[in-house]
Scaffold this motif. Structure first.
Motif, PDB file in Angstrom:
ATOM      1  N   ARG A 237      -4.125   6.166   5.046  1.00 25.19           N
ATOM      2  CA  ARG A 237      -4.860   6.595   3.852  1.00 25.19           C
ATOM      3  C   ARG A 237      -4.012   6.359   2.598  1.00 25.19           C
ATOM      4  NH1 ARG A 237      -7.551  12.468   2.341  1.00 25.19           N
ATOM      5  NH2 ARG A 237      -9.243  11.735   3.659  1.00 25.19           N
ATOM      6  N   THR A 241      -5.442   3.971  -0.337  1.00 27.10           N
ATOM      7  CA  THR A 241      -5.704   4.579  -1.640  1.00 27.10           C
ATOM      8  C   THR A 241      -4.843   3.940  -2.722  1.00 27.10           C
ATOM      9  OG1 THR A 241      -6.192   6.648  -0.500  1.00 27.10           O
ATOM     10  CG2 THR A 241      -5.906   6.769  -2.877  1.00 27.10           C
ATOM     11  N   ILE A 244      -6.848   1.142  -3.866  1.00 24.82           N
ATOM     12  CA  ILE A 244      -7.988   1.593  -4.670  1.00 24.82           C
ATOM     13  C   ILE A 244      -7.540   2.012  -6.063  1.00 24.82           C
ATOM     14  CG2 ILE A 244      -9.780   3.364  -4.852  1.00 24.82           C
ATOM     15  CD1 ILE A 244      -9.806   3.440  -1.758  1.00 24.82           C
ATOM     16  N   SER A 245      -6.369   2.675  -6.149  1.00 20.49           N
ATOM     17  CA  SER A 245      -5.898   3.203  -7.437  1.00 20.49           C
ATOM     18  C   SER A 245      -5.570   2.100  -8.429  1.00 20.49           C
ATOM     19  CB  SER A 245      -4.655   4.078  -7.227  1.00 20.49           C
ATOM     20  OG  SER A 245      -3.520   3.295  -6.907  1.00 20.49           O
ATOM     21  N   VAL A 336     -15.181   0.987  -0.095  1.00 19.39           N
ATOM     22  CA  VAL A 336     -14.745   2.377  -0.278  1.00 19.39           C
ATOM     23  C   VAL A 336     -15.772   3.329   0.329  1.00 19.39           C
ATOM     24  CG1 VAL A 336     -14.267   4.182  -1.974  1.00 19.39           C
ATOM     25  CG2 VAL A 336     -13.342   1.892  -2.311  1.00 19.39           C
ATOM     26  N   ILE A 340     -14.674   6.081   3.255  1.00 20.03           N
ATOM     27  CA  ILE A 340     -14.563   7.522   3.035  1.00 20.03           C
ATOM     28  C   ILE A 340     -15.050   8.350   4.223  1.00 20.03           C
ATOM     29  CG2 ILE A 340     -15.394   9.443   1.626  1.00 20.03           C
ATOM     30  CD1 ILE A 340     -15.212   7.568  -0.807  1.00 20.03           C
ATOM     31  N   ASP A 369      -3.715  10.931  -0.672  1.00 21.76           N
ATOM     32  CA  ASP A 369      -4.728  10.466  -1.617  1.00 21.76           C
ATOM     33  C   ASP A 369      -4.201  10.480  -3.049  1.00 21.76           C
ATOM     34  OD1 ASP A 369      -7.685   9.803  -1.992  1.00 21.76           O
ATOM     35  OD2 ASP A 369      -7.450  11.494  -3.353  1.00 21.76           O
ATOM     36  N   GLN A 370      -3.450  11.517  -3.400  1.00 23.49           N
ATOM     37  CA  GLN A 370      -3.017  11.692  -4.786  1.00 23.49           C
ATOM     38  C   GLN A 370      -1.707  10.984  -5.122  1.00 23.49           C
ATOM     39  OE1 GLN A 370      -4.824  13.008  -7.161  1.00 23.49           O
ATOM     40  NE2 GLN A 370      -6.466  13.480  -5.730  1.00 23.49           N
ATOM     41  N   ARG A 373      -2.382   7.651  -6.359  1.00 22.55           N
ATOM     42  CA  ARG A 373      -3.089   7.742  -7.631  1.00 22.55           C
ATOM     43  C   ARG A 373      -2.142   8.155  -8.758  1.00 22.55           C
ATOM     44  NH1 ARG A 373      -8.602   7.445  -6.433  1.00 22.55           N
ATOM     45  NH2 ARG A 373      -9.109   8.033  -4.292  1.00 22.55           N
TER      46      ARG A 373
END
Length: 420
Positions: A237, A241, A244-245, A336, A340, A369-370, A373
């Motif tokens: 993940r 991610t 994605i970020s 995405v 998810i 996840d963060q 990001r």
């Protein structure tokens, strides 16, 4: 202990709980994406046009870093909350109130300092409510139905994002409405959700007695060797991610700086690309939510979504027009959407401790996840600068790098052994 009876009780999912979860997901997503998709990039571009990419990267990065740092702490607090109001409700209520304050500050921000302050407040509020929210589905939904519930929650989040992407650009000249326009929806949906949701009540005797600091630090305590499957899903993940970020926050700058979309056209172009992107996510989520409960291997679904993200990244990177860029970004959003629900169900399937400390371990997934990001938007301007010194260009290199991370993340998930 009679496990058959326990399973039967868990299988009886109160419809009002599922309804409450879906309602709160919609409100939280709408309130977060309205400023996230449009307000923050536009406000920062007005305040600091010369350094907008770096300033946006800092703002988004700080928010994500704090979210990552705070999520496990609030997860432990949620798992040990003994209020008569329930285990999860207090975090949802206080988190919503804090988020409302952060959106209001962003709405009146006229300096980078205020934008950053708003980001800090929003990180605290969303982390608090997010930690409690993350535990709702594992708390009350049996494994065979989690893919569908998680998928429908994602789908409602997509609908909320679609509404935000359509409404946000129309408020481009009204900063407060652009940033805080989602507050009434957030407050209403949280209130309805809290009334509907039948929360767990934790007996104080079941909470370990230990110093407060140790309790908070417990939120970060995890040995990957004790649960390797959890570790591989977490790492997969993280890298997906990361990919994605790279693209999401900088799409507006790709349109203006790479494709030279003018200010007069920008609102309609943002609405179009965002709407098609959300449509792609919707279709992907529909595929993912039904497939996650039906297909034999959710790991393969995660890998497939990573490959699709990479293909979309290549199309976007080499696009020379808005339609081609939109096609590439729509494919990314479709991927995405598939990722998810597949990843969400996979996360729930590998939780350590036999389902105890649900909020803690779901919140540790929030770090995966963060963290990208928070770091991704800070690294992205460096990648853009490096790419600008090559014939390829800065933003194209950013989208290609995003695809590489997505594929690596999908491959790592294949190392999970305990579940298919």
């Amino acid at each position: 202990m009679d496990t058959t009876t326990g399973e039967a009780q868990v299988a009886e999912v109160p419809k009002r709980n599922v309804l409450a979860i879906l309602i709160m997901v919609f409100g939280n997503t709408f309130a977060a994406l309205l400023p996230g998709l449009v307000a923050m990039p536009i406000i920062i571009a007005r305040i600091d046009p010369a350094n907008k990419a770096a300033s946006l990267g800092t703002a988004v990065g700080v928010m994500a870093f704090l979210g990552m740092l705070l999520a496990p702490v609030f997860g432990v607090i949620s798992d040990r909350t003994t209020s008569r109001f329930g285990m999860r409700r207090p975090g949802l209520l206080i988190g919503t109130a804090t988020t409302t304050v952060g959106l209001a500050v962003l709405g009146v921000a006229d300096s980078l300092a205020l934008v950053y302050l708003a980001g800090v407040i929003l990180a605290v509020g969303t982390s608090m409510s997010g930690a409690s929210n993350a535990a709702l589905i594992p708390d009350c939904v049996p494994g065979h139905a989690r893919g569908r519930v998680f998928g429908f929650a994602t789908l409602l989040g997509v609908v909320a994002g679609l509404m935000a992407s359509v409404i946000g650009p129309r408020l481009i000249d009204h900063q407060f409405a652009m940033a805080a326009g989602g507050v009434p929806v957030l407050v209403l949906t949280t209130a309805v959700g809290l009334v509907l949701y039948r929360d767990r009540v934790l007996d104080p005797r079941d909470v370990p007695r230990q110093p407060v600091l140790r309790t908070l630090l417990d939120g970060y305590r995890f040995d990957p060797r004790s649960a390797p499957d959890y570790g591989w899903v977490w790492l997969g993940r993280l890298l997906l991610t990361f990919g994605i970020s790279f693209g999401g926050a900088f799409a507006i700058y790709f349109l203006t700086d790479q494709l030279h979309v003018g200010r007069a056209e920008l609102p309609s172009v943002i609405s179009l690309t965002s709407a098609l992107g959300m449509a792609g996510t919707t279709v992907g989520t529909l595929v993912g939510l039904f497939a996650a409960d039906k297909v034999r291997s959710r790991k393969s679904m995660v890998l497939a979504s990573g490959v699709l993200m990479a293909v979309g990244g290549v199309v976007a990177a080499f696009s020379a027009s808005v339609p081609v860029f939109t096609a590439g970004s729509t494919l990314i959003y479709f991927a995405v959407g598939v990722f998810i629900p597949a990843d969400g169900v996979l996360c729930m399937a590998v939780l350590p401790d036999d389902g105890r400390n649900v909020s803690k371990y779901m919140s540790i997934f929030t770090i995966a996840d963060q963290f990208p990001r928070s770091i991704g938007p800070m690294v992205a301007p460096v990648v853009i600068s490096l790419g600008a010194a090559t014939p390829l260009g800065g933003y194209p290199l950013l989208y290609l790098a995003a695809g590489i991370f997505a594929i690596i993340g999908g491959l790592l998930v294949r190392r999970v052994r305990g579940v298919l």
